[in-house]
Design an enzyme around this catalytic site. Sequence first.
Site, PDB file in Angstrom:
ATOM      1  N   LYS A  14      45.568  26.099  35.617  1.00  0.00           N
ATOM      2  CA  LYS A  14      44.169  25.479  36.774  1.00  0.00           C
ATOM      3  C   LYS A  14      43.337  24.306  36.596  1.00  0.00           C
ATOM      4  O   LYS A  14      43.376  24.158  34.974  1.00  0.00           O
ATOM      5  CB  LYS A  14      43.743  26.222  37.291  1.00  0.00           C
ATOM      6  CG  LYS A  14      42.455  26.727  36.696  1.00  0.00           C
ATOM      7  CD  LYS A  14      41.090  26.457  37.309  1.00  0.00           C
ATOM      8  CE  LYS A  14      39.824  26.830  36.073  1.00  0.00           C
ATOM      9  NZ  LYS A  14      38.972  26.733  36.146  1.00  0.00           N
ATOM     10  N   ASP A 141      38.733  33.819  38.777  1.00  0.00           N
ATOM     11  CA  ASP A 141      39.865  32.983  38.166  1.00  0.00           C
ATOM     12  C   ASP A 141      40.566  33.778  39.128  1.00  0.00           C
ATOM     13  O   ASP A 141      41.881  33.044  38.817  1.00  0.00           O
ATOM     14  CB  ASP A 141      39.599  31.951  37.853  1.00  0.00           C
ATOM     15  CG  ASP A 141      38.711  30.600  37.745  1.00  0.00           C
ATOM     16  OD1 ASP A 141      38.160  31.128  38.831  1.00  0.00           O
ATOM     17  OD2 ASP A 141      37.927  30.410  36.545  1.00  0.00           O
TER      18      ASP A 141
HETATM   19  O1  C5P Z   1      34.250  36.620  37.780  1.00  0.00           O
HETATM   20  P1  C5P Z   1      34.284  35.420  35.722  1.00  0.00           P
HETATM   21  O2  C5P Z   1      33.964  37.112  34.398  1.00  0.00           O
HETATM   22  O3  C5P Z   1      35.289  34.957  35.129  1.00  0.00           O
HETATM   23  O4  C5P Z   1      33.081  34.595  35.355  1.00  0.00           O
HETATM   24  C1  C5P Z   1      32.460  34.611  34.070  1.00  0.00           C
HETATM   25  C2  C5P Z   1      30.804  34.213  34.151  1.00  0.00           C
HETATM   26  O5  C5P Z   1      30.627  32.943  34.330  1.00  0.00           O
HETATM   27  C3  C5P Z   1      30.275  35.733  34.438  1.00  0.00           C
HETATM   28  O6  C5P Z   1      29.696  36.267  34.399  1.00  0.00           O
HETATM   29  C4  C5P Z   1      28.860  34.401  35.789  1.00  0.00           C
HETATM   30  O7  C5P Z   1      27.881  34.374  34.048  1.00  0.00           O
HETATM   31  C5  C5P Z   1      29.783  33.222  35.777  1.00  0.00           C
HETATM   32  N1  C5P Z   1      30.267  32.674  36.828  1.00  0.00           N
HETATM   33  C6  C5P Z   1      29.222  32.444  37.738  1.00  0.00           C
HETATM   34  N2  C5P Z   1      30.179  33.046  38.702  1.00  0.00           N
HETATM   35  C7  C5P Z   1      31.218  32.268  39.479  1.00  0.00           C
HETATM   36  C8  C5P Z   1      31.690  32.260  38.643  1.00  0.00           C
HETATM   37  C9  C5P Z   1      31.448  32.631  37.394  1.00  0.00           C
HETATM   38  O8  C5P Z   1      27.884  32.617  37.307  1.00  0.00           O
HETATM   39  N3  C5P Z   1      30.816  32.106  40.687  1.00  0.00           N
END
Ligand code: C5P
Length: 302
Positions: A14, A141
């Site tokens: 993406k 994501d």
């Molecule tokens: O959701 P995911 O595990 O992919 O997110 C990885 C990191 O990215 C989270 O631990 C956070 O630090 C950051 N993040 C965030 N806000 C979001 C998505 C991700 O702060 N909406």
Amino acid sequence: MSPDRRVTVRVPAKVNVQLAVGAARPDGFHDLANVFLAVSLYDEVTATPADSLRITCEGPDAGQVPLDRTNLAARAAELLAARHGLEPAVHLHIAKNIPVAGGMAGGSADGAGALLACDTLWGLDTPRADLLDICAELGSDVPFSLVGAAALGTGRGEHLTPLEAGTFHWVFAVADGGLSTPAVFREFDRLTAGTAVPEPAASPALLAALRSGDPDALAANLANDLQPAALSLRPQLAATLDAGLGAGALAALVSGSGPTTAFLVRDPEAALKVAAALEASATCRTTRTATSPAPGATVLLP
Ligand code: C5P
């Protein structure tokens, strides 16, 4: 189940054509208005029966992919198996083409791909809504990797509303090394400390441009609030952005949390020209060309 049985799922990368980021929430995540566009760069995840959960990976950057339980593909198999009271006895092989730790949701793609591959291999027919719940548990994501095409992600990016999108042409410049998404969000927090961070909202002009398929209109509205943070951590990306713009890209931006950079171009000929100029500029490791939108996770026929 016959040990020859195998299921291969193709999953897209993406790019975020708008990534509006709000202030950090009490849980550490950030509310987003995240306009996702799936592009025609794919990983393939193949599931075959095995004695126990095992991950293997092939591709130019396979060495950078974790093969343990931290891989989202492994976690997807475990979560799905647990939900159905099964053992995750599966070998997941990832053919990796999406840049690793690049801001193109490659890890999320493998999570969504493994989930659909295991669901199909195990004949579970899990309802779509349950698959999307598991995806959201895997990462912000991952639901989009399952559905693909174009969508607005709200909340931390996991609540999706499908969007209409015309066809667009892209070049991606792959940087040396990855960037950690949490580190980029932390840098966003540092750069915005003491300022009033507005509530994230999708731009009506951006959504109209996406619908229209007009590359000039989309170019004028691309926006990524994480770009200053990615550039702060990786200042040399500015030279990559300049090189692509100098070669005729309509617009350039950091893809998601980076360090992959994305260049919107008018047509496939412009894509080849911009890709060649980026490679000659020595400001990136390699390039890929792609179109959008691309379908979400899809089971390939044997
Ligand atoms: O959701 P995911 O595990 O992919 O997110 C990885 C990191 O990215 C989270 O631990 C956070 O630090 C950051 N993040 C965030 N806000 C979001 C998505 C991700 O702060 N909406």
